[in-house]
Design a protein around this motif. Structure first.
Motif, PDB file in Angstrom:
ATOM      1  N   ARG A  18       0.834  -1.206   0.000  1.00 27.10           N
ATOM      2  CA  ARG A  18       0.000   0.000   0.000  1.00 27.10           C
ATOM      3  C   ARG A  18       0.868   1.255   0.000  1.00 27.10           C
ATOM      4  N   ALA A  19       1.954   1.243   0.754  1.00 21.07           N
ATOM      5  CA  ALA A  19       2.841   2.407   0.803  1.00 21.07           C
ATOM      6  C   ALA A  19       3.517   2.645  -0.544  1.00 21.07           C
ATOM      7  N   ALA A  20       3.932   1.561  -1.213  1.00 22.46           N
ATOM      8  CA  ALA A  20       4.596   1.712  -2.508  1.00 22.46           C
ATOM      9  C   ALA A  20       3.686   2.362  -3.532  1.00 22.46           C
ATOM     10  N   LEU A  21       2.393   2.146  -3.405  1.00 19.93           N
ATOM     11  CA  LEU A  21       1.431   2.684  -4.367  1.00 19.93           C
ATOM     12  C   LEU A  21       0.960   4.085  -4.013  1.00 19.93           C
ATOM     13  N   ALA A  22       1.342   4.591  -2.842  1.00 14.92           N
ATOM     14  CA  ALA A  22       0.871   5.901  -2.380  1.00 14.92           C
ATOM     15  C   ALA A  22       1.422   7.021  -3.258  1.00 14.92           C
ATOM     16  N   ASP A  55       3.910  12.262  -0.197  1.00 11.39           N
ATOM     17  CA  ASP A  55       4.347  11.981   1.169  1.00 11.39           C
ATOM     18  C   ASP A  55       3.177  11.798   2.136  1.00 11.39           C
ATOM     19  N   ALA A  56       2.139  12.614   1.997  1.00 13.54           N
ATOM     20  CA  ALA A  56       1.013  12.529   2.923  1.00 13.54           C
ATOM     21  C   ALA A  56       0.306  11.181   2.791  1.00 13.54           C
ATOM     22  N   ALA A  57       0.086  10.739   1.554  1.00 10.44           N
ATOM     23  CA  ALA A  57      -0.562   9.440   1.338  1.00 10.44           C
ATOM     24  C   ALA A  57       0.319   8.305   1.834  1.00 10.44           C
ATOM     25  N   LEU A  58       1.638   8.451   1.666  1.00  6.39           N
ATOM     26  CA  LEU A  58       2.559   7.437   2.166  1.00  6.39           C
ATOM     27  C   LEU A  58       2.471   7.328   3.680  1.00  6.39           C
ATOM     28  N   ARG A  59       2.445   8.467   4.348  1.00 10.15           N
ATOM     29  CA  ARG A  59       2.368   8.465   5.812  1.00 10.15           C
ATOM     30  C   ARG A  59       1.074   7.828   6.301  1.00 10.15           C
ATOM     31  N   GLN A  60       0.011   7.964   5.527  1.00 12.91           N
ATOM     32  CA  GLN A  60      -1.295   7.444   5.917  1.00 12.91           C
ATOM     33  C   GLN A  60      -1.483   5.977   5.562  1.00 12.91           C
ATOM     34  N   ARG A 111      14.124   8.094   2.315  1.00 15.75           N
ATOM     35  CA  ARG A 111      12.875   8.861   2.188  1.00 15.75           C
ATOM     36  C   ARG A 111      11.844   8.390   3.206  1.00 15.75           C
ATOM     37  N   TYR A 112      11.664   7.098   3.346  1.00 17.26           N
ATOM     38  CA  TYR A 112      10.695   6.563   4.302  1.00 17.26           C
ATOM     39  C   TYR A 112      11.081   6.943   5.735  1.00 17.26           C
TER      40      TYR A 112
END
Length: 430
Positions: free
Chosen positions: A246-250, A253-258, A413-414
């Motif tokens: 899910r994170a890879a597809l975000a 940055d905001a979507a990744l954090r969520q 980055r993560y």
């Protein structure tokens, strides 16, 4: 009960399939597969074998022809009628029909997709790519095959009596561990050892020993086939794979954090009770908990799978207290690098403060350390991880940087996005 030494000595064992069934896998894989089938059926994911123990040169030990034979056999497997009936009609975690009819129809028609195998620098490069619900079910069989082929390679020249003594010593070692844990009050422990087991027969023997030695304190096994055959509970919830993809597809940055919270929101809709277990360490436990929505504090418990386990448990207890929850009503599942001595210590430290449970893995089902010359049967750290989703690299940070996976730039980055600071480096044994 199988005479394991005789089965190993008998030359027919070499064609005995390592993976005997599509449900010779961990229960959490099927639970996650249903979630993926519902939410992300068209996502293309790549899984790859990763040998963290570089000194174990698998391509030098394991014959490529034998490896391909075992992998090809897995591709021929499908659910039997009895296995389908067990999944459709059994009660898991108090819930009947855990698996929906549309998912069961998918599973009943499934054959695992193709694999890609190469050799490089004494290691096998084994990858699987395709629709996520299909390729994700390669993880456990692939690991089981490599682990057992390595065991077979070490044992192949041993005589009948040498094998009898070897297994007698390993059995005695395990039984002594079980005896040491008998005195623990309110012990809850399950077998989590499928992925790095010595062999299927040995895992099955270990489960039978736990049943006899611990009675109802042994809560079940993650292995679906053994759970079915031994009529015990199948144990498991979710793993790092879901937030990694899910994170890879975000997007951004905001979507990744969520992303890690979005995964659990989906899980919250699908499951309740003891299936609502948080796995917080994919991108660092401290950051995950500090940003977690309040509804997650109401979940049943937390599984600790990396870093120092006592530190992780204290962090969870403080978090529950800060959210107005009584930790004594919460469950902590320890599942990383456990052996009897660590189980004893953690139980004594946290019993009465929280509900304590243990998922005992490699050193339950593969502790042959020091039993052959050169320690050739010592367990090693082999994983099979999702490394890309729709062409984008995945990342896992963990609470132990030794377990981090992904491109270096993406790891940095993560770490920035999830606020991961200095971490304690711990040895990864299994």
């Amino acid at each position: 009960m199988a005479d394991i030494a005789t089965r190993v000595y008998n030359h027919k064992w070499k064609i005995d399939p390592i993976v005997r069934s599509l449900i010779d896998t961990d229960f959490y894989k099927l639970l996650m597969c249903q979630s993926v089938f519902r939410n992300s059926p068209d996502t293309t994911v790549t899984f790859s074998l990763i040998n963290r123990s570089k000194d174990v040169r698998l391509a030098d030990l394991v014959d490529e022809g034998e490896l391909r034979e075992q992998l090809d056999h897995v591709r021929s497997l499908s659910l039997t009628r009895g296995e389908s009936t067990w999944l459709r009609g059994n009660t898991f975690y108090g819930k009947r029909q855990m698996f929906r009819p549309d998912f069961m129809e998918f599973l009943e028609g499934l054959r695992l997709p193709a694999y890609h195998l190469d050799k490089r620098d004494g290691q096998y490069e084994l990858t699987f790519e395709g629709p996520w619900p299909q390729v994700m079910l390669w993880e456990i069989p692939a690991l089981s095959i490599l682990m057992e082929l390595r065991s077979r390679a070490v044992l192949k020249d041993m005589g009948r009596f040498e094998l009898q003594v070897l297994y007698a010593r390993a059995m005695t070692r395990l039984w002594e561990k079980i005896q040491a844990m008998r005195a623990l009050p309110d012990l809850r422990i399950a077998d989590f050892g499928t992925r790095r087991r010595h062999s299927f027969l040995w895992q099955d023997w270990a489960v039978q020993a736990m049943i006899e030695g611990l009675g109802d304190r042994f809560t079940g096994t993650s292995n679906c086939l053994i759970a079915q055959r031994r009529d015990i509970e199948a144990i498991g919830t979710n793993a790092h794979e879901l937030p990694m993809v899910r994170a890879a597809l975000a997007e951004g940055d905001a979507a990744l954090r969520q992303a890690p919270y979005d995964v659990l929101a989906d899980w919250h809709e699908e499951h309740d009770g003891n299936l609502r277990i948080i796995l917080p360490d994919t991108y660092g436990t401290e950051g995950f908990l500090s940003g977690a929505p309040d509804w997650l504090a109401g979940w049943t418990g937390i599984r600790i799978d990396s870093g120092d386990p006592a530190t992780g448990a204290e962090t969870a207890i403080r978090w529950w207290q800060s959210r107005g929850e009584d930790p004594r009503g919460k469950l902590i599942i320890f599942s990383d690098g456990l052996d009897a001595d660590k189980i004893l210590a953690l139980h004594r430290q946290f019993h009465g403060r929280v509900k304590v449970s243990f998922g005992w893995g490699t050193l339950l089902t593969n502790d042959f350390r020091g039993l052959v010359p050169g320690d050739g049967l010592a367990p090693f750290s082999l994983v099979c991880k999702a490394v890309a989703a729709d062409g984008r690299p995945t990342v896992k940070l963990s609470d132990n940087p030794s377990k981090a996976t992904g491109p270096a730039a993406e790891i940095d980055r993560y770490k920035r996005i999830f606020g991961v600071g200095t971490q304690q480096v711990l040895a990864v044994t299994v």
